[in-house]
Design an enzyme around this catalytic site. Structure first.
Site, mmCIF file in Angstrom:
data_model
loop_
_atom_site.group_PDB
_atom_site.id
_atom_site.type_symbol
_atom_site.label_atom_id
_atom_site.label_comp_id
_atom_site.label_asym_id
_atom_site.label_seq_id
_atom_site.Cartn_x
_atom_site.Cartn_y
_atom_site.Cartn_z
ATOM 1 N N CYS A 1 -19.054 21.636 -19.917
ATOM 2 C CA CYS A 1 -19.465 22.041 -19.491
ATOM 3 C C CYS A 1 -20.712 23.279 -18.957
ATOM 4 C CB CYS A 1 -19.952 21.431 -18.126
ATOM 5 S SG CYS A 1 -18.663 19.714 -18.078
ATOM 6 N N ARG B 1 -22.090 23.846 -24.170
ATOM 7 C CA ARG B 1 -21.157 23.420 -23.980
ATOM 8 C C ARG B 1 -21.444 22.256 -23.651
ATOM 9 N NH1 ARG B 1 -17.472 26.350 -20.741
ATOM 10 N NH2 ARG B 1 -17.283 28.136 -21.289
ATOM 11 N N TRP C 1 -20.735 17.142 -20.531
ATOM 12 C CA TRP C 1 -20.051 17.148 -21.387
ATOM 13 C C TRP C 1 -19.046 15.844 -20.390
ATOM 14 C CZ3 TRP C 1 -14.978 15.982 -23.018
ATOM 15 C CH2 TRP C 1 -14.787 15.299 -24.355
ATOM 16 N N ASN D 1 -16.686 22.261 -13.463
ATOM 17 C CA ASN D 1 -15.611 21.869 -14.411
ATOM 18 C C ASN D 1 -14.530 21.736 -15.067
ATOM 19 O OD1 ASN D 1 -16.173 22.991 -17.450
ATOM 20 N ND2 ASN D 1 -15.975 24.861 -17.100
ATOM 21 N N GLY D 2 -14.107 21.331 -15.105
ATOM 22 C CA GLY D 2 -12.451 21.051 -15.763
ATOM 23 C C GLY D 2 -12.036 19.287 -15.144
ATOM 24 N N LYS E 1 -16.169 20.084 -41.024
ATOM 25 C CA LYS E 1 -17.505 21.003 -40.840
ATOM 26 C C LYS E 1 -18.477 20.191 -41.334
ATOM 27 C CE LYS E 1 -17.375 23.058 -39.135
ATOM 28 N NZ LYS E 1 -16.232 24.970 -38.249
ATOM 29 N N GLU F 1 -18.638 16.875 -38.941
ATOM 30 C CA GLU F 1 -19.353 17.642 -37.103
ATOM 31 C C GLU F 1 -19.896 17.416 -37.644
ATOM 32 O OE1 GLU F 1 -17.038 21.873 -37.031
ATOM 33 O OE2 GLU F 1 -17.417 20.786 -34.756
ATOM 34 N N HIS G 1 -0.911 9.168 -54.500
ATOM 35 C CA HIS G 1 -0.030 8.464 -53.242
ATOM 36 C C HIS G 1 0.045 7.281 -52.958
ATOM 37 C CE1 HIS G 1 3.238 10.604 -54.425
ATOM 38 N NE2 HIS G 1 2.528 11.612 -54.715
ATOM 39 N N LYS H 1 -18.335 23.127 -27.433
ATOM 40 C CA LYS H 1 -18.370 23.788 -28.010
ATOM 41 C C LYS H 1 -17.020 24.666 -27.626
ATOM 42 C CE LYS H 1 -19.347 27.958 -30.660
ATOM 43 N NZ LYS H 1 -19.679 27.486 -31.767
HETATM 44 O O1 M6R Z 1 -12.837 27.973 -28.806
HETATM 45 P P1 M6R Z 1 -11.508 27.337 -30.183
HETATM 46 O O2 M6R Z 1 -11.612 28.213 -31.374
HETATM 47 O O3 M6R Z 1 -10.120 27.710 -29.721
HETATM 48 O O4 M6R Z 1 -12.491 26.072 -30.406
HETATM 49 C C1 M6R Z 1 -11.709 25.701 -31.416
HETATM 50 C C2 M6R Z 1 -11.994 24.204 -31.826
HETATM 51 O O5 M6R Z 1 -12.667 23.947 -30.603
HETATM 52 C C3 M6R Z 1 -13.482 25.075 -33.099
HETATM 53 O O6 M6R Z 1 -12.736 25.141 -34.377
HETATM 54 C C4 M6R Z 1 -13.877 22.952 -33.200
HETATM 55 O O7 M6R Z 1 -13.175 22.715 -34.149
HETATM 56 C C5 M6R Z 1 -15.305 23.543 -34.169
HETATM 57 N N1 M6R Z 1 -16.397 23.196 -32.761
HETATM 58 C C6 M6R Z 1 -15.259 23.247 -35.186
HETATM 59 O O8 M6R Z 1 -16.689 24.100 -36.028
#
Ligand code: M6R
Length: 605
Positions: free
Chosen positions: A2, A27, A74, A98-99, A481, A484, A500, A600
């Protein structure tokens, strides 16, 4: 997660907040809303959907005011609907949150709120508890409420009878605060503050801040005045914005030669890796008996590359632990374990909590963080910042490769500190590292060729990626990637594991991206590729320029990577995988920067 924003001053609060919410949308983007306080009345406008939908609604209603709070959500508690959008209001209290409030159910019972709440959120419960305690003194109400809350929170609060004032309090979830030319502003992160000023401060946990148009005050929970530690945003503000690219992801991929250079160069003195600016003494590198990397997602994948490098050069044991699992496996860390926490945002709650636990166990710690002053940076003993600048696309690209750059530097410094390498050896390694920006530049020049490669997988339902050793580590990231941003199911597999079980899934409709960059693994890897080809798979092969392929073999697509020493091949290879994911998403017409269900910054467990 958020995004939160608050503004009070002489400006048009609605416009300031809508612009800020657009910057914060990465966010979370399930719903958005604002509340404006004017003449003792609070007007709330909120709805499910994106900030642009909120802007359209505001254009019709045209609310006015110079003091307001805004939120982009979010969803955690409660589905995605107008009622659950923030702000929330109870009596004369309006807030954004937020939280996660873990004990919200108990609070509903304790304060007999059942039946009087409009939304399903934990946040509205906080507004109700604040109202319960509010008798004209915001500080007292906030203090008494905070003592009842269990969980994480960043709260921005307005009271109808406190004109032009915004109050804020937080636990774990971040809030940054700044003065603008004509008022004061708060936000969940600096991205929203950068258009106004480069001076800001990070609110300490369990303090109360009051924003007035001409003043910012901060108190601790006992009501004593607290000193503010001001920081400076030191990234180039002109780097914000898409810079002419259709999506941030492309812009951020293209920035990599520059930001990798900016991450490496300040840490090279006379050709040697150097962390004196960070104040990290050599014994931190020399004395540890093992290393534990904690991180999530992409950052964890960077850690896997770090593990291979450090185990290869230093010969000590490195664990890479998913921070979200760290606490559930009775972690074994102690004063001999160097903990390296990796995080772009510096706010990922699982990484932060794991780091705090390790510190309690006496582990020395280094964090590799992109966002200056973030919680993880502050919670660790030493911090090495990646100089990637703001990363806005939800899919991490430049943060990953700058994290890798730092891990190469750490490996080299560690080898010197432990007497494993002499200066000559370290210099040779550093020379290769300094070639990385130029080599990535060459990959970027071939982006149209990579765009065509993306065409080989765009219609697939499943994509497999296979490789061994370092190649496998990078493919884990390449696969994340692709999933996502393109929503194509994809799995990275260690090639030797295929037999396997997983090879059962390979059919003529399954493209396989195979990576062969490590000389010592090449022949085994080529055999594994033949095995999937024999089952009809279409192989997209990534291998070094100049390598020979056996005559007569059928390859659907081949991409030739510019040659580096084997341990450095991850760098150009990662960029190719990033571009493949990007172009698949782009050509599918998806919202590349804001993939569904994601955010993010992951500040909930
Ligand atoms: O801010 P951070 O690097 O701690 O975030 C970790 C993951 O949430 C972040 O790398 C996430 O996997 C990305 N969206 C991948 O592209």
């Amino acid at each position: 997660m958020c995004g939160i924003i608050g503004y009070t001053g002489k400006g048009d609060a609605k416009e300031i907040m809508l612009d800020a919410l657009e910057l914060l949308e990465y966010r979370g983007y399930d719903s958005a809303g604002i509340a404006l306080l004017k003449d003792g009345r609070t007007q709330m406008i909120k709805r499910a959907g994106r900030v642009k939908d909120l802007r359209n609604l505001c254009a019709r209603i045209n609310p006015e005011g110079q003091c307001g709070i805004g939120h982009t959500r979010w969803a955690t508690h409660g589905g995605v609907c107008d009622e659950n959008a923030h702000p929330h209001r109870f009596g004369s209290v309006t807030l954004i949150h937020n939280g996660i409030i873990e004990n919200y159910r108990e609070l509903i019972d304790k304060y007999e709120l059942e039946g009087s709440l409009i939304s399903e959120t934990d946040s509205e419960v906080v507004a109700a508890v604040l109202q319960h305690f509010y008798q004209g003194d915001p500080y007292s109400a906030i203090r008494r409420t905070v003592l009842k809350l269990k969980g994480t929170f960043a709260l921005a609060i307005m009271f109808d009878d406190q004109p032009d004032q915004i109050f804020a309090v937080r636990n774990v979830s971040p809030i940054v605060v700044a003065a603008t030319a004509d008022g004061a502003i708060l936000s969940s992160d600096v991205a929203a503050i950068v258009p106004f000023t480069t001076d800001y401060f990070v609110m300490p946990e369990l303090h109360v801040v009051c924003l007035k148009p001409d003043k910012i005050e901060m108190y601790d929970l006992s009501g004593d005045h607290a000193k503010i530690d001001w920081l400076k945003v030191d990234w180039d503000v002109s780097r914000s914005g898409k810079g002419g690219y259709p999506f941030y992801m492309e812009k951020e991929i293209m920035e990599q030669p520059q930001v990798i250079g900016e991450t490496i160069l300040p840490r090279v003195k006379e050709g040697m890796p150097d962390f004196s600016e960070e104040g990290i003494p050599d014994p931190v590198f020399a004395d540890c008996k093992r290393i534990c990397v904690i991180a999530c997602g992409t950052a964890m994948h960077a850690g896997l590359v770090g593990k291979s490098l450090i185990q290869w050069v230093i010969g000590i044991h490195v664990d890479v632990v998913m921070a979200s699992e760290f606490m559930y496996n009775d972690p074994v860390v102690d004063k001999d374990t160097l903990v390296i926490a990796i995080s772009q945002s510096g706010e990922t709650i699982d990484t932060l909590e794991a780091l705090k636990f390790a510190r309690k166990c006496g582990s020395p710690s280094i964090s590799i963080v992109n966002v200056k002053g973030a919680s993880i940076a502050r919670a660790s003993e030493y911090v090495i910042y990646t100089n990637a600048g703001p990363e806005i696309a939800v899919a991490s690209t430049k943060a990953y490769t700058t994290q890798l750059a730092v891990l190469y530097l750490i490996t080299a410094r560690m080898a010197l500190a432990r007497g494993i390498w002499d200066e000559q050896k370290a210099k040779a390694f550093m020379e290769e590292l300094l070639r990385v920006p130029g080599v990535i530049e060459r990959v970027l020049e071939t982006k149209e060729e990579i765009h065509r490669l993306a065409g080989c997988i765009i219609n697939a339902r499943d994509v497999f990626m296979i490789g061994r050793g370092l190649d496998y580590s990078i493919l884990l990231e390449g696969s994340l990637k692709l999933k996502e941003v393109s929503y194509i199911h994809s799995e990275a597999y260690a090639s030797g594991e295929l037999k396997h079980g997983t090879i059962a899934l390979i059919t003529e409709d399954t493209p396989v991206i195979a990576m062969v960059t490590q000389e010592k693994l090449k022949s085994k890897e080529l055999s594994n590729i033949r095995e999937v080809q024999s089952r009809g798979a279409r192989v997209v092969l990534l291998m070094k320029e100049g390598e020979t392929l056996n005559e007569g073999e059928q390859w659907s697509c081949v991409y030739r990577l510019p040659v580096m020493e084997d341990p450095f091949m991850v760098m150009p290879a990662s960029v190719v995988l990033q571009l493949i994911a990007y172009y698949v998403s782009l050509d599918k017409g998806l919202d590349v920067d804001k993939p569904r269900n994601l955010a993010k910054v992951v500040t909930v467990e």
